[in-house]
Every structure is written in structure tokens, then in C-alpha cells.
Design an enzyme around this catalytic site. Structure first.
Site, PDB file in Angstrom:
ATOM      1  N   PHE A  59     102.167  63.780  70.084  1.00 15.14           N
ATOM      2  CA  PHE A  59     103.414  64.003  70.831  1.00 15.14           C
ATOM      3  C   PHE A  59     103.462  65.350  71.545  1.00 15.14           C
ATOM      4  O   PHE A  59     104.509  65.973  71.630  1.00 15.14           O
ATOM      5  CB  PHE A  59     104.633  63.817  69.909  1.00 15.14           C
ATOM      6  CG  PHE A  59     105.040  62.377  69.861  1.00 15.14           C
ATOM      7  CD1 PHE A  59     106.084  61.918  70.643  1.00 15.14           C
ATOM      8  CD2 PHE A  59     104.352  61.474  69.083  1.00 15.14           C
ATOM      9  CE1 PHE A  59     106.436  60.585  70.652  1.00 15.14           C
ATOM     10  CE2 PHE A  59     104.680  60.134  69.080  1.00 15.14           C
ATOM     11  CZ  PHE A  59     105.726  59.682  69.864  1.00 15.14           C
ATOM     12  N   LYS A 100     106.888  51.646  66.085  1.00 20.66           N
ATOM     13  CA  LYS A 100     106.799  52.054  67.489  1.00 20.66           C
ATOM     14  C   LYS A 100     106.616  50.803  68.327  1.00 20.66           C
ATOM     15  O   LYS A 100     105.749  49.980  68.014  1.00 20.66           O
ATOM     16  CB  LYS A 100     105.583  52.960  67.727  1.00 20.66           C
ATOM     17  CG  LYS A 100     105.568  54.214  66.905  1.00 20.66           C
ATOM     18  CD  LYS A 100     104.368  55.085  67.261  1.00 20.66           C
ATOM     19  CE  LYS A 100     103.042  54.608  66.696  1.00 20.66           C
ATOM     20  NZ  LYS A 100     102.929  54.603  65.232  1.00 20.66           N
ATOM     21  N   CYS A 133     115.109  54.295  71.988  1.00 20.40           N
ATOM     22  CA  CYS A 133     115.453  55.112  70.814  1.00 20.40           C
ATOM     23  C   CYS A 133     115.695  56.589  71.100  1.00 20.40           C
ATOM     24  O   CYS A 133     116.791  57.092  70.850  1.00 20.40           O
ATOM     25  CB  CYS A 133     114.372  54.964  69.758  1.00 20.40           C
ATOM     26  SG  CYS A 133     114.347  53.308  69.045  1.00 20.40           S
ATOM     27  N   GLY A 186     111.556  58.101  77.438  1.00 14.54           N
ATOM     28  CA  GLY A 186     112.582  57.079  77.662  1.00 14.54           C
ATOM     29  C   GLY A 186     112.598  56.145  76.476  1.00 14.54           C
ATOM     30  O   GLY A 186     112.322  56.554  75.352  1.00 14.54           O
TER      31      GLY A 186
HETATM   32  N1  LIG Z   1     113.146  49.214  69.405  1.00 10.56           N
HETATM   33  C1  LIG Z   1     112.576  50.097  68.605  1.00 10.56           C
HETATM   34  O1  LIG Z   1     111.450  50.539  68.819  1.00 10.56           O
HETATM   35  C2  LIG Z   1     113.299  50.583  67.372  1.00 10.56           C
HETATM   36  C3  LIG Z   1     112.574  51.288  66.401  1.00 10.56           C
HETATM   37  C4  LIG Z   1     113.231  51.722  65.275  1.00 10.56           C
HETATM   38  C5  LIG Z   1     114.594  51.487  65.131  1.00 10.56           C
HETATM   39  N2  LIG Z   1     115.285  50.821  66.103  1.00 10.56           N
HETATM   40  C6  LIG Z   1     116.708  50.571  65.894  1.00 10.56           C
HETATM   41  O2  LIG Z   1     116.868  49.221  65.485  1.00 10.56           O
HETATM   42  C7  LIG Z   1     118.074  48.685  66.017  1.00 10.56           C
HETATM   43  C8  LIG Z   1     117.772  47.446  66.835  1.00 10.56           C
HETATM   44  O3  LIG Z   1     116.996  47.823  67.957  1.00 10.56           O
HETATM   45  P1  LIG Z   1     116.243  46.756  68.856  1.00 10.56           P
HETATM   46  O4  LIG Z   1     115.421  47.519  69.817  1.00 10.56           O
HETATM   47  O5  LIG Z   1     115.612  45.737  67.990  1.00 10.56           O
HETATM   48  O6  LIG Z   1     117.515  46.084  69.598  1.00 10.56           O
HETATM   49  P2  LIG Z   1     117.555  44.772  70.492  1.00 10.56           P
HETATM   50  O7  LIG Z   1     118.616  44.987  71.481  1.00 10.56           O
HETATM   51  O8  LIG Z   1     116.167  44.403  70.936  1.00 10.56           O
HETATM   52  O9  LIG Z   1     118.009  43.627  69.462  1.00 10.56           O
HETATM   53  C9  LIG Z   1     119.269  43.556  68.868  1.00 10.56           C
HETATM   54  C10 LIG Z   1     119.620  42.074  68.671  1.00 10.56           C
HETATM   55  O10 LIG Z   1     120.805  41.964  67.892  1.00 10.56           O
HETATM   56  C11 LIG Z   1     121.561  40.863  68.370  1.00 10.56           C
HETATM   57  N3  LIG Z   1     122.942  40.986  67.872  1.00 10.56           N
HETATM   58  C12 LIG Z   1     123.920  41.831  68.274  1.00 10.56           C
HETATM   59  N4  LIG Z   1     125.026  41.649  67.524  1.00 10.56           N
HETATM   60  C13 LIG Z   1     124.737  40.684  66.619  1.00 10.56           C
HETATM   61  C14 LIG Z   1     125.471  40.082  65.546  1.00 10.56           C
HETATM   62  N5  LIG Z   1     126.712  40.463  65.263  1.00 10.56           N
HETATM   63  N6  LIG Z   1     124.869  39.109  64.822  1.00 10.56           N
HETATM   64  C15 LIG Z   1     123.603  38.736  65.107  1.00 10.56           C
HETATM   65  N7  LIG Z   1     122.854  39.280  66.092  1.00 10.56           N
HETATM   66  C16 LIG Z   1     123.421  40.244  66.834  1.00 10.56           C
HETATM   67  C17 LIG Z   1     121.387  40.951  69.878  1.00 10.56           C
HETATM   68  O11 LIG Z   1     121.697  39.736  70.519  1.00 10.56           O
HETATM   69  C18 LIG Z   1     119.904  41.336  69.984  1.00 10.56           C
HETATM   70  O12 LIG Z   1     119.088  40.188  70.058  1.00 10.56           O
HETATM   71  C19 LIG Z   1     118.717  49.817  66.808  1.00 10.56           C
HETATM   72  O13 LIG Z   1     119.619  50.484  65.990  1.00 10.56           O
HETATM   73  C20 LIG Z   1     117.558  50.701  67.135  1.00 10.56           C
HETATM   74  O14 LIG Z   1     117.938  52.037  67.321  1.00 10.56           O
HETATM   75  C21 LIG Z   1     114.652  50.351  67.209  1.00 10.56           C
END
Ligand SMILES: NC(=O)c1ccc[n+]([C@@H]2O[C@H](COP(=O)([O-])OP(=O)(O)OC[C@H]3O[C@@H](n4cnc5c(N)ncnc54)[C@H](O)[C@@H]3O)[C@@H](O)[C@H]2O)c1
Length: 447
Positions: free
Chosen positions: A255, A157, A266, A263
Site C-alpha cells: 500500500f 479484498k 470501502c 476509490g
Molecule cells: N465490498 C467489499 O470489498 C467489502 C469488504 C469488506 C467489508 N465490506 C462491507 O460489507 C458490507 C456489504 O458490502 P458489499 O460491497 O457486499 O455491498 P453490496 O451493495 O454489494 O451488497 C449489499 C446487498 O444487500 C442487499 N440488501 C440491502 N438491504 C437488505 C435487506 N434488508 N435484506 C436483504 N438484503 C438486503 C442489497 O440488495 C445488496 O444486494 C458493507 O458494509 C461494506 O462496507 C465490503
């Protein structure tokens, strides 16, 4: 173990830092050169409690490094974690462009066995596509190298990400081969010293588990929001109802908070993507459709309450807004309810004075060009000359404010609280009119 993290965002950076902290050698790759430069210089691109110290400590120890060099990154780890973004495509389905680009990078540059781990939230069937993409690249290179593709969805989270990663409720692994399962077990063994938290299943079930978890949590929120709106009409108090049902262990308290909508990066996109997955199978997810519709409507509730009280036209009015982040302890404003509130107020001609403990930089990035959005230094200075206070994020520092001070600074003694932070009687005793979610509005009586 040597680990490469592809994508150094919220999930990638937290995973990389935590995996380095237990002794692994981690190399984080990103296509965003500015981000990597900042990390190499000791900066942290996101706000996440505990992350800065963890990154600095492990970088100094030489266990956590950053790069934009794809070849070097793929060469580095036996484990290649894909943690890139999966934003919604135009039709709401998950855009797999970045995931498949990462898979292509692995296929183009690998020289020995790799376990490719999908940590991004990806629709069922993505592991197959990742496998096909890598195989195509190997074929194009005319080489035959072994690799495994594993699903390891992330449940951290934002705001408690380090804690969640270090002490996971469960670690879901979707794997179809023994060699990869053994490596994943070894990797996560240090996180489950007091009891087994690892759930090993087939890849498709693991992929679906992540969406099912977020869909369930979003459903609880929309359910409560819909009941809150009904409670307002019926003269009931949703907070009493929440306690009344949460005390049932079959339901529990988590929840069940009514508010101004969910929002973040995710829930909104995952609820959409799950619906698209079902539609592709000729099936409509009726519950998910309703969850999304209720949430979209709920994000409008605060401004509806405000216009019901002050009229539709808000030209020359000014409002204080506490909270920009989609939830406390993060600077993330993706799909945040605050954005709907601000946009609607601006559309109606009003100005907004905003304050958030950590999301001001992100707020400036989004609204910096809008002259009618003013960024206040403190919660109290946001109130100066405003027609009402609107609360959108339940930051701790908003929980026990100086109501007399609020009244003194506002032009009109009005609070619209999207998070039910206060006891209505306490607010009205301070002479403020108070509107919250799922409870009756109360007039200012005292002071
Ligand atoms: N943020 C959360 O709380 C959370 C929790 C669980 C799962 N997720 C999932 O994890 C994934 C990532 O989410 P996030 O919030 O960390 O995203 P984010 O946007 O913060 O980070 C993604 C990163 O990947 C980089 N990137 C994109 N294409 C690339 C490539 N080809 N090679 C190298 N780097 C590349 C981007 O520049 C960016 O820095 C998503 O699928 C999301 O649904 C997110």
C-alpha cells in the site's frame, strides 16, 4: 451448520459461497429480486475471480441456495449474517438503514435461538442498536427468545475475495457471550487448520478494528500521493523513494503505491464514517481529514496534468481511457478515480473512448446515456483518433503494451499514466511523451 446470509452482494455472496464450500448449508437472502432470480438461474451478478465456479459447484451440491423470502431465511440458519450495504449518509456517517432493517426482519421472524452476526462494516455501537432493534420486535410480538449479537467484520479484498475468505490473515470476532463465541469458533475452525487466526475481543473493539484497518491503508496511500506530488516539484523519483522506504521492515512495501487516488466501496466511505464517529464524541480526526482531502485532490491530478499540457479547453478533443474499475480484478466502479477523470473531460467538452477488461457493463450502466463516452472493444481500438492515452487502473494486460502501436494510433503521442506502469525511458524511446505520478515528465525521443 445452517447459515443465513442477509444481503447477497460482494461480501454476502462470497461469504455464502465459501461457507457452503466447506460443508455448511447456506441460504442467501436479498431484497433485490432480480439478483436472486439471476443467481437461481446460475448467473453471477458480480465479477470476482473464482466465484462463479464456487457458486455453481455448491449450488449444484444443494448447499447454497437463494431466496427473497425473509420468513424462510430467518427460520433457516442458527447463524444470521448481516452483510447488507452501509453507504454513506448525507453527512458522511454510515447509513444503518439496511442493517437495522435486517435486524428487524430477524426479530419479527425468529422462533428459536439465533446468533446475529454483523459482517457489514458498521460504526462502534451498532451491535447495541441491532440488539435493541431485535428486542423491540420480540417485545412487540410478546415473545421472549434468546439471541446473541456478534461483530465479525470482513477484511476480504475485491479481486481476491474468495482467496481472502478461504485463507484469512485473521478472523476478528467481537462477542460478549460464551455461547455465541463457541459457535463462531466452531464455524471458523476449518479456516485455521495450520494456525490460530481468530482474534476474540469485545464487540466495540471489533467494530473499531475494521475502520482502523481501512483508515490505515488509506493513510498510506494518501501519504505516498502527497509525497509523490512533492517529488515532482523537487525533481525526485517517487518510485525510488517507495523502494527506499518499503525495504525497511518497519514500513514494508504494501500500500505504498502512488497513483490517481483510492476509490472503491470501502475506503472512501469508511474514512468518512470514522470521522463522523469521532465528531459524535467531540473529537476531530485530523489525520483522517487530511487523508480524505489529499485523496480528493489526487483524483484530479491526471486531468490537471493533461490540461497543463493541452490547455483548459478540450472541446473537440478525444481521449482514450484504459481502466474503469477502481482497481484490477473487479468490475466495481464505486468511487473509482476513472469517474472523476471521465466527468472532468466531459465537463471540458471532450469525448472519451474507454476500455476495461471486465467493467464495461458497469461502465455502460453509468455512462451509457452519454453520447461522448464510447465503449471500445479492445485497448488498442480505444486509441483510434485520440489526443492522448490516460491510464487509470493497473490491469495486468496494460503492463506491457505495444508502444509503437499506441503511437501509431494516437493523434498525439501522449500518455498520462495514473498508476506508474511503465519505465519512463522505455516510453520515451518509443517516441511517446509520458506523464506519470511523482516522476518527471519525459519527452518522446526515439522512434
Ligand atoms: N465490498 C467489499 O470489498 C467489502 C469488504 C469488506 C467489508 N465490506 C462491507 O460489507 C458490507 C456489504 O458490502 P458489499 O460491497 O457486499 O455491498 P453490496 O451493495 O454489494 O451488497 C449489499 C446487498 O444487500 C442487499 N440488501 C440491502 N438491504 C437488505 C435487506 N434488508 N435484506 C436483504 N438484503 C438486503 C442489497 O440488495 C445488496 O444486494 C458493507 O458494509 C461494506 O462496507 C465490503
Amino acid at each position: 451448520m445452517k447459515i443465513t446470509i442477509i444481503g447477497t452482494g460482494y461480501v454476502g455472496l462470497v461469504s455464502g459461497a465459501c461457507l457452503a464450500d466447506i460443508g455448511n448449508d447456506v441460504l442467501c437472502l436479498d431484497v433485490d429480486a432480480n439478483k436472486i432470480r439471476m443467481l437461481e438461474a446460475g448467473g453471477i451478478p458480480i465479477y470476482e475471480p473464482g466465484l462463479e465456479g464456487l457458486v455453481k459447484h455448491n449450488a449444484a451440491a444443494g448447499r447454497l441456495r437463494f431466496t427473497t423470502d425473509v420468513e424462510k431465511a430467518v427460520e433457516f440458519g442458527i447463524l444470521q449474517f448481516i452483510a447488507v450495504g452501509t453507504p454513506p449518509d448525507e453527512d458522511g456517517s454510515a447509513d444503518l438503514r439496511h442493517v437495522l432493517a435486517a435486524a428487524r426482519s430477524v426479530g419479527r421472524n425468529m422462533r428459536d435461538y439465533k446468533v446475529v452476526v454483523d459482517k457489514s462494516t458498521v460504526p462502534v455501537g451498532t451491535a447495541d442498536r441491532v440488539r435493541e432493534t431485535i428486542a423491540e420486535e420480540l417485545k412487540a410480538r410478546g415473545v421472549d427468545l434468546p439471541f446473541s449479537v456478534v461483530s465479525n467484520p470482513e477484511f476480504l479484498k475485491e479481486g481476491a475475495a474468495v482467496e481472502d475468505f478461504m485463507k484469512p490473515d485473521r478472523v476478528v470476532i467481537g462477542a460478549d457471550d460464551e455461547r455465541a463465541t463457541r459457535i463462531m469458533r466452531a464455524l471458523y475452525a476449518p479456516f485455521q487448520r495450520n494456525h490460530e487466526r481468530m482474534l476474540v475481543m469485545d464487540v466495540r473493539s471489533a467494530e473499531l478494528t475494521k475502520y482502523a484497518a481501512n483508515a490505515m491503508l488509506a493513510t498510506r496511500i494518501s501519504f505516498m500521493n502527497e509525497l509523490a506530488n512533492l517529488a515532482e516539484r523537487l525533481g525526485a523519483n517517487i518510485e525510488d523513494v517507495r523502494r527506499g522506504i518499503g525495504s525497511d521492515p518497519r514500513i514494508g512495501y504494501h500500500f505504498l503505491y502512488p497513483g490517481c487516488g483510492y476509490g472503491g466501496s470501502c475506503f472512501p466511505k469508511d474514512v468518512k464514517a470514522l470521522q463522523r464517529t469521532a465528531l459524535a464524541q467531540g473529537m476531530e480526526l485530523k489525520v483522517m481529514h487530511a487523508v480524505e482531502a489529499v485523496n480528493d485532490a489526487q483524483k484530479e491530478r491526471l486531468v490537471q496534468k493533461l490540461t497543463a499540457r493541452l490547455g483548459e479547453k478540450l472541446d473537440n478533443r478525444s481521449f482514450a481511457l484504459w481502466g474503469l474499475a477502481f482497481k484490477p480484478n473487479t468490475d466495481d466502479m464505486r468511487e473509482a478515480p476513472s469517474r472523476i477523470v471521465i466527468d472532468r473531460l466531459l465537463e471540458r467538452g471532450a469525448a472519451v473512448r474507454v476500455y476495461d477488461p471486465v467493467a464495461m457493463k458497469e461502465g455502460r450502466r453509468i455512462y451509457g446515456g452519454e453520447a461522448r463516452v464510447h465503449f471500445a472493444e479492445t485497448p488498442m481500438s480505444a486509441l483510434e483518433g485520440c489526443d492522448a492515452l490516460i491510464i487509470v487502473t493497473e490491469w495486468k494486460e496494460f503492463r506491457s503494451p505495444d508502444f509503437a502501436g499506441i503511437k501509431q494510433r494516437l493523434k498525439q503521442p501522449l500518455i498520462f499514466d495514473g498508476r506508474n506502469l511503465y519505465d519512463p525511458k522505455m516510453v520515451s524511446d518509443a517516441g511517446l511523451e509520458y506523464f506519470s505520478i511523482g516522476r518527471q515528465a519525459s519527452e518522446g525521443t526515439g522512434a
